[in-house]
Scaffold this motif. Structure first.
Motif, PDB file in Angstrom:
ATOM      1  N   LEU A   1     -36.177 -19.796 -66.826  1.00 26.67           N
ATOM      2  CA  LEU A   1     -35.891 -20.567 -65.612  1.00 26.67           C
ATOM      3  C   LEU A   1     -35.218 -21.906 -65.927  1.00 26.67           C
ATOM      4  CD1 LEU A   1     -38.931 -19.830 -63.232  1.00 26.67           C
ATOM      5  CD2 LEU A   1     -36.636 -18.858 -63.171  1.00 26.67           C
TER       6      LEU A   1
ATOM      7  N   GLY B   1     -32.069  -9.621 -62.999  1.00 29.90           N
ATOM      8  CA  GLY B   1     -33.330  -9.290 -62.334  1.00 29.90           C
ATOM      9  C   GLY B   1     -34.142 -10.528 -62.017  1.00 29.90           C
ATOM     10  N   VAL B   2     -34.060 -11.519 -62.873  1.00 32.11           N
ATOM     11  CA  VAL B   2     -34.773 -12.779 -62.629  1.00 32.11           C
ATOM     12  C   VAL B   2     -34.051 -13.600 -61.558  1.00 32.11           C
ATOM     13  CG1 VAL B   2     -35.468 -14.985 -63.655  1.00 32.11           C
ATOM     14  CG2 VAL B   2     -35.765 -12.859 -64.944  1.00 32.11           C
TER      15      VAL B   2
ATOM     16  N   PHE C   1     -34.609 -12.669 -57.996  1.00 33.45           N
ATOM     17  CA  PHE C   1     -35.995 -12.768 -57.513  1.00 33.45           C
ATOM     18  C   PHE C   1     -36.300 -14.127 -56.871  1.00 33.45           C
ATOM     19  CE2 PHE C   1     -40.618 -13.265 -57.949  1.00 33.45           C
ATOM     20  CZ  PHE C   1     -41.058 -12.046 -57.464  1.00 33.45           C
ATOM     21  N   TYR C   2     -35.650 -15.166 -57.346  1.00 30.04           N
ATOM     22  CA  TYR C   2     -36.017 -16.526 -56.935  1.00 30.04           C
ATOM     23  C   TYR C   2     -35.011 -17.120 -55.951  1.00 30.04           C
ATOM     24  CZ  TYR C   2     -39.204 -16.206 -60.910  1.00 30.04           C
ATOM     25  OH  TYR C   2     -40.184 -15.810 -61.776  1.00 30.04           O
ATOM     26  N   THR C   3     -35.534 -17.719 -54.877  1.00 29.51           N
ATOM     27  CA  THR C   3     -34.643 -18.214 -53.817  1.00 29.51           C
ATOM     28  C   THR C   3     -33.810 -19.418 -54.247  1.00 29.51           C
ATOM     29  OG1 THR C   3     -36.427 -19.575 -52.934  1.00 29.51           O
ATOM     30  CG2 THR C   3     -36.102 -17.429 -51.920  1.00 29.51           C
ATOM     31  N   MET C   4     -34.255 -20.163 -55.255  1.00 27.06           N
ATOM     32  CA  MET C   4     -33.509 -21.366 -55.619  1.00 27.06           C
ATOM     33  C   MET C   4     -32.356 -21.093 -56.576  1.00 27.06           C
ATOM     34  SD  MET C   4     -36.602 -24.127 -55.932  1.00 27.06           S
ATOM     35  CE  MET C   4     -35.537 -25.448 -56.502  1.00 27.06           C
TER      36      MET C   4
ATOM     37  N   ARG D   1     -39.119 -22.872 -41.637  1.00 32.77           N
ATOM     38  CA  ARG D   1     -39.331 -22.137 -40.385  1.00 32.77           C
ATOM     39  C   ARG D   1     -40.749 -21.582 -40.266  1.00 32.77           C
ATOM     40  NH1 ARG D   1     -36.253 -16.326 -41.534  1.00 32.77           N
ATOM     41  NH2 ARG D   1     -37.780 -15.566 -43.038  1.00 32.77           N
TER      42      ARG D   1
ATOM     43  N   GLU E   1     -38.863 -20.604 -46.138  1.00 33.76           N
ATOM     44  CA  GLU E   1     -40.301 -20.542 -45.883  1.00 33.76           C
ATOM     45  C   GLU E   1     -40.977 -21.805 -46.413  1.00 33.76           C
ATOM     46  OE1 GLU E   1     -41.409 -18.465 -43.862  1.00 33.76           O
ATOM     47  OE2 GLU E   1     -39.993 -16.785 -43.909  1.00 33.76           O
TER      48      GLU E   1
ATOM     49  N   GLY F   1     -38.728 -20.977 -56.611  1.00 33.38           N
ATOM     50  CA  GLY F   1     -38.746 -20.495 -55.243  1.00 33.38           C
ATOM     51  C   GLY F   1     -39.257 -19.078 -55.124  1.00 33.38           C
ATOM     52  N   ALA F   2     -40.580 -18.906 -55.146  1.00 32.96           N
ATOM     53  CA  ALA F   2     -41.207 -17.603 -54.946  1.00 32.96           C
ATOM     54  C   ALA F   2     -42.704 -17.852 -54.737  1.00 32.96           C
ATOM     55  CB  ALA F   2     -40.993 -16.684 -56.137  1.00 32.96           C
TER      56      ALA F   2
ATOM     57  N   ILE G   1     -45.132 -15.876 -54.439  1.00 32.80           N
ATOM     58  CA  ILE G   1     -46.041 -15.042 -55.210  1.00 32.80           C
ATOM     59  C   ILE G   1     -46.421 -15.668 -56.553  1.00 32.80           C
ATOM     60  CG2 ILE G   1     -44.231 -13.666 -56.340  1.00 32.80           C
ATOM     61  CD1 ILE G   1     -47.673 -12.409 -55.066  1.00 32.80           C
ATOM     62  N   CYS G   2     -45.574 -16.559 -57.072  1.00 34.43           N
ATOM     63  CA  CYS G   2     -45.862 -17.147 -58.381  1.00 34.43           C
ATOM     64  C   CYS G   2     -47.095 -18.049 -58.367  1.00 34.43           C
ATOM     65  CB  CYS G   2     -44.650 -17.894 -58.922  1.00 34.43           C
ATOM     66  SG  CYS G   2     -43.306 -16.771 -59.335  1.00 34.43           S
TER      67      CYS G   2
ATOM     68  N   SER H   1     -43.847 -15.075 -64.539  1.00 37.27           N
ATOM     69  CA  SER H   1     -42.761 -16.020 -64.302  1.00 37.27           C
ATOM     70  C   SER H   1     -42.602 -16.971 -65.482  1.00 37.27           C
ATOM     71  CB  SER H   1     -43.046 -16.807 -63.018  1.00 37.27           C
ATOM     72  OG  SER H   1     -42.045 -17.771 -62.806  1.00 37.27           O
TER      73      SER H   1
ATOM     74  N   LYS I   1     -39.266 -12.019 -63.576  1.00 36.58           N
ATOM     75  CA  LYS I   1     -39.538 -12.189 -62.159  1.00 36.58           C
ATOM     76  C   LYS I   1     -41.049 -12.219 -61.974  1.00 36.58           C
ATOM     77  CE  LYS I   1     -38.620  -7.288 -61.423  1.00 36.58           C
ATOM     78  NZ  LYS I   1     -37.769  -6.319 -60.724  1.00 36.58           N
ATOM     79  N   GLY I   2     -41.472 -12.861 -60.892  1.00 32.53           N
ATOM     80  CA  GLY I   2     -42.905 -13.078 -60.728  1.00 32.53           C
ATOM     81  C   GLY I   2     -43.644 -11.877 -60.174  1.00 32.53           C
ATOM     82  N   TRP I   3     -43.813 -10.873 -60.992  1.00 32.51           N
ATOM     83  CA  TRP I   3     -44.591  -9.710 -60.569  1.00 32.51           C
ATOM     84  C   TRP I   3     -46.032  -9.820 -61.083  1.00 32.51           C
ATOM     85  CZ3 TRP I   3     -41.914  -4.225 -60.761  1.00 32.51           C
ATOM     86  CH2 TRP I   3     -41.029  -4.123 -59.682  1.00 32.51           C
TER      87      TRP I   3
ATOM     88  N   PHE J   1     -43.128 -14.380 -42.802  1.00 35.73           N
ATOM     89  CA  PHE J   1     -43.332 -15.076 -44.077  1.00 35.73           C
ATOM     90  C   PHE J   1     -43.711 -14.080 -45.177  1.00 35.73           C
ATOM     91  CE2 PHE J   1     -46.323 -16.809 -47.152  1.00 35.73           C
ATOM     92  CZ  PHE J   1     -45.596 -17.848 -47.698  1.00 35.73           C
TER      93      PHE J   1
ATOM     94  N   HIS K   1     -40.979 -11.704 -46.189  1.00 39.98           N
ATOM     95  CA  HIS K   1     -39.995 -12.390 -47.029  1.00 39.98           C
ATOM     96  C   HIS K   1     -40.510 -12.561 -48.450  1.00 39.98           C
ATOM     97  CE1 HIS K   1     -37.820 -15.999 -48.602  1.00 39.98           C
ATOM     98  NE2 HIS K   1     -36.805 -15.424 -48.025  1.00 39.98           N
TER      99      HIS K   1
ATOM    100  N   CYS L   1     -43.409  -9.321 -53.203  1.00 38.29           N
ATOM    101  CA  CYS L   1     -42.605  -9.224 -54.430  1.00 38.29           C
ATOM    102  C   CYS L   1     -41.968  -7.860 -54.569  1.00 38.29           C
ATOM    103  CB  CYS L   1     -43.454  -9.562 -55.654  1.00 38.29           C
ATOM    104  SG  CYS L   1     -44.463  -8.195 -56.257  1.00 38.29           S
TER     105      CYS L   1
END
Lengths: 157, 422
Positions: A28, A62-63, A66-69, A84, A123, B166-167, B169-170, B179, B184-186, B336, B339, B342
């Motif tokens: 990251l 894949g990473v 996964f992340y919105t940022m 929201r 979110e 930004g997740a 689930i993490c 993570s 990915k944060g599984w 929410f 969205h 995961c």
């Protein structure tokens, strides 16, 4: 020309990967470096990061997805993210978003043609006591009203 | 009530080392590394009765106790600062206003489990909080509270600040580990638990910011003083984040067992604008909503919220007045979770989206008579059938909204419109 980190960023790359018990763990922070350097994470940027991290591009992709940022597409100079989720919604976040859509003449997820603003609905940003709120780039703007949002937009050059 | 967690936050310059030290900061660390063994620290925290403040409420000292003492592998301590539960913004206050309490707590916990590398995993959006922590970490290192041979006691600890991206689930501890390992944060299947197979397969403890921030006070003042606060099973104080239709939103430190109704009406100023309370979610969006009539005799502790059919969770109190459309509120929360799922377990990945779609169509006047049963069925098929607690967290509140405000849902369906929209 193939994408490459500047000398300065390469130094930061070495530094950050050296901090972790395993190189992969720096994924990251390295992706943040790449996003800062290249603006967004294009296929070329992902391939470059993969090479640096000694991983496959698919593994990095894949990473990223996964992340919105982490952005796969170019983004405006100012990324407006309006929360929201319920606490903000109870305090009128929908109105703020609608006002921004009208003002910027874009929908959520789009960037203005001049590349200045990208608008997103996101979110919960953990600022529920000062709802409604939005984040623009690194900064939180809280207790919003339409007039306050107008002032904020004007202050962004 | 004497404040344990918010004791410093209103002081000018509370984020600096100088102010923190002037309030007795790092005294507990000194005492721990110089006078106590890691086992004694763990025992002290066990007898304080402190329970995890991230949501699950598991006894902190007991969690540390599961770390094998004879393992040759490195051990890791992780401060979970991935605060993302809707309605929760308490950790942010501690991070921004009292970062040294978070850091001292993290060092104490790391010492207790004999860890020499620790992490603070902070959600990516907390850019300001990350900068505050960076500065505080540099100050703490400079002062000899971090790094090699801490306070001359022979204990080494490297503390690394790691930003998420930004997740939601993490924040779940095994997703956090994935993570932090660069994936990915599984979430992962438990057992094995992180205490034996955590970060990089090594013994790991993940503790919430608020849990860790309580440690300096507990070790400085003694477990007995902490255990004297609160109820028999819920010890100490808890931070509650209050949002929504309430007079004075914000973060409050409350003695466990405090009357919930009095808290809402007196401490937080009640529901404003002459409106009435319709419902309140007491523990973050993952927890079942309480109707106004159910709030009456509830007390603010783990057991009392549970007896009322909900959970204390993260202490994210979301207040809704009688102008709130409960279908729309349920839809918002379902959206929410849709969205943030995961995507690993089918019941959650599919079910969350189905619940969102059904709530949306009911709100938009296109609901059918079987929709409520379908939501309850989907919810029931998620609960208990996923790897991590996210599934339950999405399914429980959805079912609670439908059951507790059934009439309102039925009106939406019968009248083919939102009955509260003007």
């Amino acid at each position: 020309m193939a994408l490459e980190f500047s000398q300065e960023t390469l130094k930061q790359f070495q530094e950050v990967t050296g901090r972790y018990p395993k190189k992969e763990a720096a994924m990251l922070p390295v992706l943040y470096l790449a996003q800062r350097e290249f603006g967004y994470l294009s296929s070329e940027a992902i391939e470059y990061v993969a090479k640096l991290m000694e991983l496959s591009p698919a593994r990095v992709y894949g990473v990223v997805t996964f992340y919105t940022m982490l952005n796969l597409k170019p983004i405006g100079r100012y990324h407006i993210q309006v929360c929201r989720t319920l606490p903000c919604a109870l305090k009128g976040s929908e109105k703020i978003t609608e006002w921004l859509k009208d003002k910027l003449e874009i929908r959520a997820g789009e960037t203005t043609p001049d590349g200045k603003f990208t608008l997103s609905e996101v979110e919960c940003l953990a600022s529920c006591g000062t709802a409604p709120m939005m984040q623009i780039n690194d900064d939180y703007y809280e207790n919003l009203s339409e007039s306050r949002v107008e002032e904020i937009l004007k202050s962004l050059k | 009530m004497e404040k344990v967690l918010l004791r410093n936050v209103d002081l000018p310059g509370s984020h600096t080392l100088a102010v923190y030290e002037s309030q007795g900061g790092y005294r507990a660390l000194k005492k721990a590394v110089q006078e106590m063994t890691p086992e004694q620290v763990t025992e002290e925290v066990k007898s304080s009765g402190l329970r995890g403040r991230g949501g699950a409420g598991f006894p902190t000292g007991m969690k540390w106790g599961f770390v094998p003492k004879d393992s040759p592998k490195p051990k890791y301590l992780i401060c979970n600062a991935d605060e993302s539960e809707p309605g929760t913004f308490k950790d942010r206050v501690l991070i921004e206003k009292d970062p040294h309490a978070v850091i001292e707590g993290t060092i104490l916990a790391a010492y207790a489990i004999r860890s020499h590398t620790a992490f603070i995993y902070i959600r990516g959006e907390f850019a300001f909080g990350a900068r505050v922590l960076e500065k505080a970490l540099a100050e703490a290192t400079q002062a000899g509270y971090l790094g090699k041979n801490i306070l001359g006691a022979g204990y080494d600890l490297d503390l690394i600040l790691h930003r998420g991206a930004g997740a939601y689930i993490c924040g779940e501890e095994t997703a956090l580990l994935s993570s932090l390992e660069g994936w990915k944060g599984w979430p992962r299947v438990k057992p094995p638990f992180p205490a034996t197979h955590g970060l990089f397969g090594c013994p790991t403890v993940v503790n919430n910011v608020e849990t860790l921030a309580a440690l300096p006070w507990i070790l400085d003042r003694g477990a007995g003083q902490y255990a004297a606060i609160g109820t028999e099973k819920s010890k100490g104080t808890k931070l509650f984040s209050v949002s929504g239709h309430i007079g004075r939103p914000g973060v409050y430190e409350v003695e466990m067992g405090y009357p919930f109704k009095r808290f809402l009406e007196e401490d937080c100023g009640g529901v404003p604008d002459g409106r009435k309370l319709k419902g309140v979610i007491p523990g973050g969006a993952s927890m079942p909503v309480l109707r106004a009539d159910e709030v009456e005799n509830v007390r603010m502790d783990y057991e009392s919220f549970q007896a009322a059919g909900t959970l204390l969770g993260s202490g994210g109190v979301i207040v809704m007045d009688d102008s709130t459309c409960m279908v729309k509120a349920a839809w918002n929360i379902a959206r929410f979770f849709a969205h943030e799922s995961c995507g690993q377990c089918t019941p959650c990945r599919e079910g969350c989206h189905w619940m969102e779609k059904i709530f949306a169509r009911i709100e938009n006047g296109q609901g059918g008579t079987k929709d409520l049963d379908t939501i309850l069925s989907v919810s029931g098929n998620i609960i208990g059938n996923t790897i991590c607690p996210f599934g339950d967290a999405a399914a429980m509140p959805a079912a609670a909204f439908v059951k507790k405000y059934q009439e309102e849902f039925e009106q939406h369906i019968a009248q083919k419109k939102c009955v509260l929209r003007e």
